[in-house]
Design a protein around this motif. Structure first.
Motif: not given
Length: 509
Positions: A235, A224-226, A294, A292, A264, A228-229, A221-222, A262
């Motif tokens: 994605g 995938y989000k990075i 969920h 990815y 944390s 996107l960043d 998930k991280s 994204s």
């Protein structure tokens, strides 16, 4: 906690992961599920494992505190509507019984520890039932957890390939990145270690002709989000994008320096190690792209407990597969099951305790599988059978259910000591011993392997003051022509007498 509420339509699943504890609650409306609550506790249980695989008191306390919070939310839930699964860290922890005992004081629901293969199956089930896929697709699922990585491949609801390897983002961070320092050398060592973990089945995975791949868990998930960043709009994770991400990450000097919007602070501590594992597996299997998802373990468990696909059905398929694979004599095993059912029905009429239906099913499955080790050797068949059942992949069974099957089969014949029979966290010991008594008697009665044996010539009664004191009545006409069975029963009486409170009385009438 309530034992039964017929109109209750909420279900809860808790995943006791090596990194985080997750709880989801869903409401069942008609035939669909609506997620109404989620809670995540960053426990990092795996970080509390020492080199001897003992959990520290600090990590146990963090876990207990989280379970106490979950218990507050679940106080009105029937026990049948809550399923709690433990994964890698609880599988390997030598002092897990200490944790389970402490947990029971604040958390009233049973905790089931699942094998790595069963975890992979449930992850697969959750992913494929939440994503839009074709039935003809060969689906690849990977989940990089805190202590282990699960991989599953298949077309249908039951995957054709499942594997679990002891590599996770928490354990690899501790092992390969001392003081949370990032270097190319540290990263390459972690990636190579991941590749080594999967090298034995790399060619097998490549031969599956995978058509679509999914990844779940916090690590993926991280990633995938990075992406996107960084401006990747679709994605999708590809090898090129993964290589670019690794290059970006290796520019940082330590975990705390990593700077993506994204990511944390908690995830920073385990992201690089998770990335190394995922990159190593992705490269080793020659994957082209991965999506990815969920949904994973929690959704797979939720899918089963809400009746979409019962665990009982999966277990029956597993037992059927083992019967076929190990060429078990179905006529003989089936007759043994008939005798077990008959004796158990007699037992239930005279005993003053109630045995759970799930435990009853395990008794019947032990009868089906008690000769699974015959293909090795008849001598010590009980030991061979117990070893196979303890170590084979058994979809649908949690780790303790599988161990109970192995235990029942391992003690189903010859002399034994009750004190050597292990204790279980999910089952009462006295009920386990009752099942063992019935299985031993049934196997012995069917020792002559007669297809025409009428089990109703036997009647069983339990004395009120001691459930381990059994009277077995045998019809006189049968006894006159079956001297060998009587001799076997006399020997069984001796075995029972060697154990405190156990007594077998034979009555001919």
């Amino acid at each position: 906690m309530h034992t039964d509420k017929p109109d209750f339509n909420e279900y809860a699943v808790i995943d006791l992961g090596s990194n985080s504890f997750h709880m989801i609650i869903a409401k069942k409306i008609d035939n669909s599920l609506q997620i109404i609550y989620k809670n995540k506790q960053q426990v990092q249980l795996a970080s509390g494992l020492d080199k001897y695989y003992h959990l520290s008191q600090e990590s146990i306390q963090r876990a207990i505190n989280s379970l106490a919070l979950f218990a507050e939310r679940l106080k009105d839930f029937p026990i049948s509507h809550v399923k709690v699964v433990g994964t890698f860290t609880l599988r390997v922890a030598k002092n897990r019984l200490e944790f389970l005992k402490a947990a029971s004081l604040v958390f009233p629901f049973p905790i089931e520890i699942v094998s790595g293969q069963e975890e992979a199956r449930l992850i697969y089930l959750g992913a494929i039932n939440s994503e839009s896929v074709k039935q003809s697709d060969v689906k690849f699922i990977i989940d990089v957890g805190g202590g282990s990585t699960e991989i599953a491949i298949g077309k249908d609801q039951i995957p054709a390939f499942v594997e679990s390897r002891p590599m996770g983002c928490v354990t690899y961070a501790k092992r390969f990145f001392p003081n949370q320092v990032i270097t190319k050398q540290y990263f390459e060592r972690a990636k190579l270690a991941a590749e080594q973990q999967v090298e034995k089945f790399t060619q097998s995975v490549k031969s599956k002709n995978i058509t679509i791949a999914f990844g779940s868990s916090g690590t993926i998930k991280s990633i995938y989000k990075i992406l996107l960043d960084l401006g990747v709009t679709d994605g999708i994770i590809t090898l090129k994008r993964l290589e670019d991400l690794v290059s970006y990450v290796l520019e940082f000097k330590c975990f705390d320096d990593i700077d993506f919007p994204s990511l944390s602070n908690d995830r920073k501590l385990i992201f690089v190690s998770g990335l190394a594992i995922f990159y190593g597996v992705f490269s080793a299997f020659g994957l082209q792209e991965l999506h990815y998802t969920h949904s994973a373990l929690r959704e797979g468990v939720l899918y089963e407990i809400t009746g979409h696909k019962s665990t009982q059905d999966i277990c029956e398929k597993t037992v059927g597969f083992l019967i076929k694979h190990y060429n078990i004599d179905k006529l003989h095993a089936g007759k043994t099951v008939d005798i077990v059912k008959w004796l158990f029905s007699q037992w239930k009429m005279s005993a003053n305790i109630i045995i759970d239906e799930k435990l009853e099913s395990l008794l019947y499955w032990s009868a089906w599988l008690h000769e699974i080790g015959l293909s090795i050797n008849f001598s010590n068949i009980h030991k061979h059978s117990a070893y196979i059942l303890k170590n084979c992949n058994m979809p649908g069974f949690n780790e303790e259910q599988q161990f109970l099957l192995s235990t029942l089969v391992g003690y189903h014949r010859k002399g034994f000591k009750v004190e050597n029979i292990p204790n279980f966290s999910l089952f009462e010991q006295k009920q386990v011993l009752v099942l063992l008594q019935i299985l031993r008697l049934a196997v012995l009665i069917n020792n002559q392997r007669s297809a025409t044996l009428n089990e109703k010539v036997f009647k069983l009664r339990v004395l009120d003051d001691n459930i381990f004191h059994v009277e077995l009545y045998i019809e006189n006409d049968f006894a006159k022509t079956n001297g060998l069975i009587l001799l076997d029963l006399e020997q069984e009486q001796i075995y029972w007498q060697e154990n405190k409170h156990w007594q077998l009385d034979i009555r001919i009438k």
